[in-house]
Design a protein around this motif. Structure first.
Motif, mmCIF file in Angstrom:
data_model
loop_
_atom_site.group_PDB
_atom_site.id
_atom_site.type_symbol
_atom_site.label_atom_id
_atom_site.label_comp_id
_atom_site.label_asym_id
_atom_site.label_seq_id
_atom_site.Cartn_x
_atom_site.Cartn_y
_atom_site.Cartn_z
ATOM 1 N N UNK A 191 0.822 -1.299 -0.072
ATOM 2 C CA UNK A 191 -0.104 0.019 -0.051
ATOM 3 C C UNK A 191 0.970 1.323 0.096
ATOM 4 N N UNK A 192 1.854 1.320 -0.680
ATOM 5 C CA UNK A 192 2.981 2.457 -0.744
ATOM 6 C C UNK A 192 2.639 3.060 -1.958
ATOM 7 N N UNK A 193 2.506 4.463 -2.079
ATOM 8 C CA UNK A 193 2.379 5.168 -3.328
ATOM 9 C C UNK A 193 1.228 6.192 -2.976
ATOM 10 N N UNK A 194 0.373 6.667 -3.861
ATOM 11 C CA UNK A 194 -0.633 7.687 -3.569
ATOM 12 C C UNK A 194 -2.056 7.236 -4.178
ATOM 13 N N UNK A 195 -3.156 7.632 -3.262
ATOM 14 C CA UNK A 195 -4.315 6.965 -3.357
ATOM 15 C C UNK A 195 -5.340 8.313 -3.730
ATOM 16 N N UNK A 196 -6.157 8.421 -4.640
ATOM 17 C CA UNK A 196 -7.076 9.652 -4.707
ATOM 18 C C UNK A 196 -8.629 8.844 -4.706
ATOM 19 N N UNK A 197 -9.342 9.726 -4.182
ATOM 20 C CA UNK A 197 -10.597 9.477 -3.960
ATOM 21 C C UNK A 197 -11.579 10.588 -4.218
ATOM 22 N N UNK A 198 -12.730 10.779 -4.562
ATOM 23 C CA UNK A 198 -13.698 11.611 -4.653
ATOM 24 C C UNK A 198 -15.100 11.036 -3.647
ATOM 25 N N UNK A 199 -15.450 11.986 -3.047
ATOM 26 C CA UNK A 199 -16.446 11.691 -1.988
ATOM 27 C C UNK A 199 -17.638 12.769 -2.178
ATOM 28 N N UNK A 200 -18.875 11.704 -2.105
ATOM 29 C CA UNK A 200 -20.275 12.531 -2.435
ATOM 30 C C UNK A 200 -20.806 12.498 -1.276
ATOM 31 N N UNK A 201 -21.896 13.313 -1.272
ATOM 32 C CA UNK A 201 -22.671 13.345 0.050
ATOM 33 C C UNK A 201 -24.448 13.558 -0.558
ATOM 34 N N UNK A 202 -25.187 12.676 -0.808
ATOM 35 C CA UNK A 202 -26.684 12.795 -1.321
ATOM 36 C C UNK A 202 -26.467 13.027 -2.758
ATOM 37 N N UNK A 203 -25.405 12.246 -3.311
ATOM 38 C CA UNK A 203 -25.053 12.114 -5.016
ATOM 39 C C UNK A 203 -24.326 13.485 -5.364
ATOM 40 N N UNK A 204 -24.045 14.566 -4.579
ATOM 41 C CA UNK A 204 -23.314 15.636 -4.813
ATOM 42 C C UNK A 204 -22.043 15.442 -4.586
ATOM 43 N N UNK A 205 -21.022 16.102 -5.171
ATOM 44 C CA UNK A 205 -19.782 16.293 -5.025
ATOM 45 C C UNK A 205 -19.241 16.723 -3.336
ATOM 46 N N UNK A 206 -18.771 16.126 -2.528
ATOM 47 C CA UNK A 206 -18.424 16.533 -1.068
ATOM 48 C C UNK A 206 -17.115 16.854 -0.891
ATOM 49 N N UNK A 207 -16.072 16.100 -1.272
ATOM 50 C CA UNK A 207 -14.641 16.278 -0.839
ATOM 51 C C UNK A 207 -13.881 15.151 -1.922
ATOM 52 N N UNK A 208 -12.541 15.661 -2.267
ATOM 53 C CA UNK A 208 -11.590 15.117 -2.847
ATOM 54 C C UNK A 208 -10.481 14.780 -1.784
ATOM 55 N N UNK A 209 -9.918 13.343 -1.863
ATOM 56 C CA UNK A 209 -9.082 13.083 -0.864
ATOM 57 C C UNK A 209 -7.614 12.742 -1.803
ATOM 58 N N UNK A 210 -6.619 13.120 -1.187
ATOM 59 C CA UNK A 210 -5.226 12.653 -1.795
ATOM 60 C C UNK A 210 -4.497 12.026 -0.605
ATOM 61 N N UNK A 211 -4.025 10.642 -0.563
ATOM 62 C CA UNK A 211 -3.400 10.125 0.226
ATOM 63 C C UNK A 211 -2.109 9.774 -0.111
ATOM 64 N N UNK A 212 -1.052 9.915 0.450
ATOM 65 C CA UNK A 212 0.394 9.712 0.184
ATOM 66 C C UNK A 212 0.913 8.880 1.077
ATOM 67 N N UNK A 213 1.243 7.625 1.057
ATOM 68 C CA UNK A 213 1.627 6.452 1.922
ATOM 69 C C UNK A 213 3.283 6.136 1.726
ATOM 70 N N UNK A 214 3.831 6.254 2.798
ATOM 71 C CA UNK A 214 5.269 5.725 2.749
ATOM 72 C C UNK A 214 6.332 6.676 1.748
#
Length: 169
Positions: A68-91
């Protein structure tokens, strides 16, 4: 890319953000600059601008799916609408190799809210083994205004496991 526009320093920067292996996010139309691996003081009129420095320094992303090393991207929604973007850098490693120095994550919330305590950007750190020199802060599109928590200074001991920085833009 997110599904919702993001407001940064009172300016709609659209729905595209750019992230680097050197620990910062920048918004169009900015560029990463000529030497993005060299962190500078904030604010600074030289590129990159329209900048969110998560932990800006010369670091390297090493991808390894098994650990699980590297970078992960995610888009989060709430009620079907965009809520947040996540960038996770591991190690993350220092440039040139070496033992991992930290994990870091940034959450960019799509909703803009002037309510006290509502933050549009949150940075979190974990698995901190070493905290070398780095810059944490935000800067507007022209590099004339910004706020820095750490400004290209020795940050040894400042960043620890569970440390979070919240920006109310």
């Amino acid at each position: 890319t997110t599904d919702a526009s993001f407001d940064f320093y009172g300016q709609d920067v659209g729905n595209v953000y750019n992230f680097t292996d050197d620990g910062f996010v920048f918004f169009d139309p900015s560029t990463p600059g000529v030497e993005p691996w060299i962190n500078t003081d904030i604010p600074n009129p030289d590129e990159p601008n329209s900048l969110l420095a998560v932990f800006w320094r010369d670091i390297e992303i090493v991808y390894d799916a098994d650990t699980n090393r590297g970078v992960t991207l995610a888009s989060l929604t709430s009620g079907g609408l965009p809520a947040a973007s996540v960038i996770e850098y591991d190690d993350l490693e220092p440039w040139g190799g070496g033992d991992p120095i930290m994990d870091m994550e940034i959450v960019l919330f799509s909703t803009q809210d002037d309510t006290p305590g509502f933050y549009e950007a949150v940075i979190a750190f974990d698995n901190v083994a070493a905290t070398p020199v780095g810059t944490i802060g935000v800067e507007n599109a022209t590099g004339t205004a910004g706020s820095a928590l750490l400004n290209a200074a020795d940050s040894t001991g400042v960043i620890t496991d569970g440390f979070q920085v919240c920006f109310d833009l």
